[in-house]
Design a protein around this motif. Structure first.
Motif, PDB file in Angstrom:
ATOM      1  N   ILE A  90     -72.459  86.109 -40.849  1.00  0.00           N
ATOM      2  CA  ILE A  90     -73.607  85.710 -40.026  1.00  0.00           C
ATOM      3  C   ILE A  90     -73.199  84.556 -39.113  1.00  0.00           C
ATOM      4  O   ILE A  90     -72.607  83.575 -39.570  1.00  0.00           O
ATOM      5  CB  ILE A  90     -74.834  85.307 -40.895  1.00  0.00           C
ATOM      6  N   LYS A  91     -73.472  84.721 -37.828  1.00  0.00           N
ATOM      7  CA  LYS A  91     -73.294  83.599 -36.908  1.00  0.00           C
ATOM      8  C   LYS A  91     -74.592  82.811 -36.935  1.00  0.00           C
ATOM      9  O   LYS A  91     -75.647  83.317 -36.528  1.00  0.00           O
ATOM     10  CB  LYS A  91     -72.992  84.087 -35.489  1.00  0.00           C
ATOM     11  N   LEU A  92     -74.486  81.604 -37.443  1.00  0.00           N
ATOM     12  CA  LEU A  92     -75.688  80.807 -37.681  1.00  0.00           C
ATOM     13  C   LEU A  92     -75.977  79.890 -36.498  1.00  0.00           C
ATOM     14  O   LEU A  92     -75.213  78.978 -36.200  1.00  0.00           O
ATOM     15  CB  LEU A  92     -75.499  79.977 -38.960  1.00  0.00           C
ATOM     16  N   PRO A 150     -73.087  73.944 -23.144  1.00  0.00           N
ATOM     17  CA  PRO A 150     -74.344  74.619 -23.478  1.00  0.00           C
ATOM     18  C   PRO A 150     -74.312  76.126 -23.171  1.00  0.00           C
ATOM     19  O   PRO A 150     -73.695  76.555 -22.187  1.00  0.00           O
ATOM     20  CB  PRO A 150     -75.365  73.887 -22.608  1.00  0.00           C
ATOM     21  N   ILE A 151     -74.974  76.882 -24.030  1.00  0.00           N
ATOM     22  CA  ILE A 151     -75.032  78.343 -23.900  1.00  0.00           C
ATOM     23  C   ILE A 151     -75.469  78.722 -22.485  1.00  0.00           C
ATOM     24  O   ILE A 151     -76.440  78.167 -21.945  1.00  0.00           O
ATOM     25  CB  ILE A 151     -76.048  78.929 -24.924  1.00  0.00           C
ATOM     26  N   GLY A 152     -74.764  79.655 -21.898  1.00  0.00           N
ATOM     27  CA  GLY A 152     -75.151  80.179 -20.593  1.00  0.00           C
ATOM     28  C   GLY A 152     -74.830  79.275 -19.429  1.00  0.00           C
ATOM     29  O   GLY A 152     -75.128  79.615 -18.278  1.00  0.00           O
ATOM     30  N   VAL A 198     -62.320  82.778 -29.377  1.00  0.00           N
ATOM     31  CA  VAL A 198     -63.327  82.343 -28.405  1.00  0.00           C
ATOM     32  C   VAL A 198     -64.470  83.345 -28.455  1.00  0.00           C
ATOM     33  O   VAL A 198     -64.232  84.548 -28.523  1.00  0.00           O
ATOM     34  CB  VAL A 198     -62.702  82.313 -26.986  1.00  0.00           C
ATOM     35  N   LEU A 199     -65.698  82.840 -28.447  1.00  0.00           N
ATOM     36  CA  LEU A 199     -66.864  83.728 -28.378  1.00  0.00           C
ATOM     37  C   LEU A 199     -67.610  83.467 -27.080  1.00  0.00           C
ATOM     38  O   LEU A 199     -67.885  82.313 -26.730  1.00  0.00           O
ATOM     39  CB  LEU A 199     -67.796  83.491 -29.577  1.00  0.00           C
ATOM     40  N   LEU A 200     -67.920  84.528 -26.367  1.00  0.00           N
ATOM     41  CA  LEU A 200     -68.636  84.368 -25.103  1.00  0.00           C
ATOM     42  C   LEU A 200     -69.477  85.598 -24.797  1.00  0.00           C
ATOM     43  O   LEU A 200     -69.233  86.681 -25.322  1.00  0.00           O
ATOM     44  CB  LEU A 200     -67.635  84.100 -23.973  1.00  0.00           C
TER      45      LEU A 200
HETATM   46  C1  LIG Z   1     -74.296  85.734 -27.731  1.00  0.00           C
HETATM   47  C2  LIG Z   1     -74.281  84.463 -28.402  1.00  0.00           C
HETATM   48  O1  LIG Z   1     -74.020  84.352 -29.560  1.00  0.00           O
HETATM   49  C3  LIG Z   1     -74.544  83.252 -27.592  1.00  0.00           C
HETATM   50  O2  LIG Z   1     -75.491  82.474 -28.236  1.00  0.00           O
HETATM   51  C4  LIG Z   1     -73.240  82.576 -27.432  1.00  0.00           C
HETATM   52  O3  LIG Z   1     -73.244  81.315 -27.882  1.00  0.00           O
HETATM   53  C5  LIG Z   1     -72.603  82.833 -26.130  1.00  0.00           C
HETATM   54  O4  LIG Z   1     -72.763  81.825 -25.175  1.00  0.00           O
HETATM   55  P1  LIG Z   1     -72.435  82.118 -23.629  1.00  0.00           P
HETATM   56  O5  LIG Z   1     -73.440  83.123 -23.188  1.00  0.00           O
HETATM   57  O6  LIG Z   1     -72.563  80.802 -22.954  1.00  0.00           O
HETATM   58  O7  LIG Z   1     -71.060  82.669 -23.556  1.00  0.00           O
END
Ligand SMILES: CC(=O)[C@@H](O)[C@H](O)COP(=O)(O)O
Length: 252
Positions: A90-92, A150-152, A198-200
């Motif tokens: 789980i990604k928390l 920050p996300i996005g 890396v997660l994106l």
């Molecule tokens: C899809 C997901 O888990 C997002 O919450 C993640 O943190 C990605 O962030 P970005 O959209 O900025 O790449």
């Protein structure tokens, strides 16, 4: 190794905001991502089609608790995700602030403790704060996911020094830079710094050509990993001639 799982690709890809299911399918394939993260809310909305895309990708599924703001919400979402996706991963995410989507470190640690005790293998989305990282490890996490930005936002590695000190502080803990990555070169930089993955999401989903961008990220992450393992040269204050002077022609 992420909870005893070795991944072929160290790119972890999100599945939100793609222009169509076909583009999502093609982008996942082009990226070669080893892990696909998916929100339970999306699965509930899109059902069978979406599930087929995930299954045919061959990637490992990492359900996430995106959009949760409290411990209770995150724990319940994780428990439902385990049922739906049949995985203990789980990604928390426990979001603490509406503008920055910054994690709430206190709620994050508490939720991580509850979920780890319940048999989950938790990937906590956190900041680069070392003490929070320590508490998450104590809570049972064996992976940490510090944010890049920050996300996005697409701002990349906003606190490079903080991320470097996190890498140095947790040499044996798999660390994944998650969120805020805007360009393949930023993803490569994270890998060159020694991060494990890396997660994106947004940078690929919102590209003019998400499939081509997914391919670019896959290659950048792979190249960054190879470079890190090859050993980067140290930076120097002064010039050092790279061409030897021995054997040069003498002009008289
Ligand atoms: C899809 C997901 O888990 C997002 O919450 C993640 O943190 C990605 O962030 P970005 O959209 O900025 O790449």
């Amino acid at each position: 190794m992420f909870y005893n799982v070795d991944l072929d690709s160290r790119l972890m890809l999100g599945t939100a905001q793609y222009p169509s299911p076909e583009v999502l399918r093609a982008a996942i394939a082009a990226s070669g991502a080893g892990v696909i993260t998916v929100s339970l809310r999306r699965e509930g909305r899109e059902g069978a089609d979406f599930r087929a895309i995930l299954a045919e990708s061959g990637a490992r599924i990492l359900p996430n608790t995106a959009g949760c703001h409290t411990v209770r919400e995150a724990v319940t979402t994780a428990q439902m995700a385990r049922e739906v996706f049949g995985t203990a991963w789980i990604k928390l995410e426990v979001i603490g602030h509406a503008d920055t989507l910054q994690p709430d470190p206190f709620a994050l640690v508490e939720a991580a403790r509850i979920l780890s005790a319940d048999g989950f293998e938790v990937f906590p989305y956190t900041t680069e704060d070392l003490i929070v990282g320590e508490r998450l490890i104590e809570a049972g996490c064996r992976v940490l996911m510090p944010w890049g930005a920050p996300i996005g936002s697409g701002q990349g590695l906003r606190n490079r020094a903080g991320l470097a000190s996190m890498r140095a502080h947790f040499p044996d803990v798999p660390l994944v830079v998650d969120a805020g990555i805007g360009t393949p070169s930023q993803a490569m930089a994270a890998m060159e710094m020694g991060f494990d993955a890396v997660l994106l999401n947004t940078a690929v989903a919102m590209a003019r050509d998400p499939v081509a961008m997914a391919r670019a990220f896959g290659q950048a992450v792979a190249a960054g990993r190879i470079a890190c393992q090859a050993g980067l040269m140290p930076q120097r204050e002064m010039a050092v001639a790279s061409t030897p002077v021995f054997g040069m022609a003498e002009l008289v």
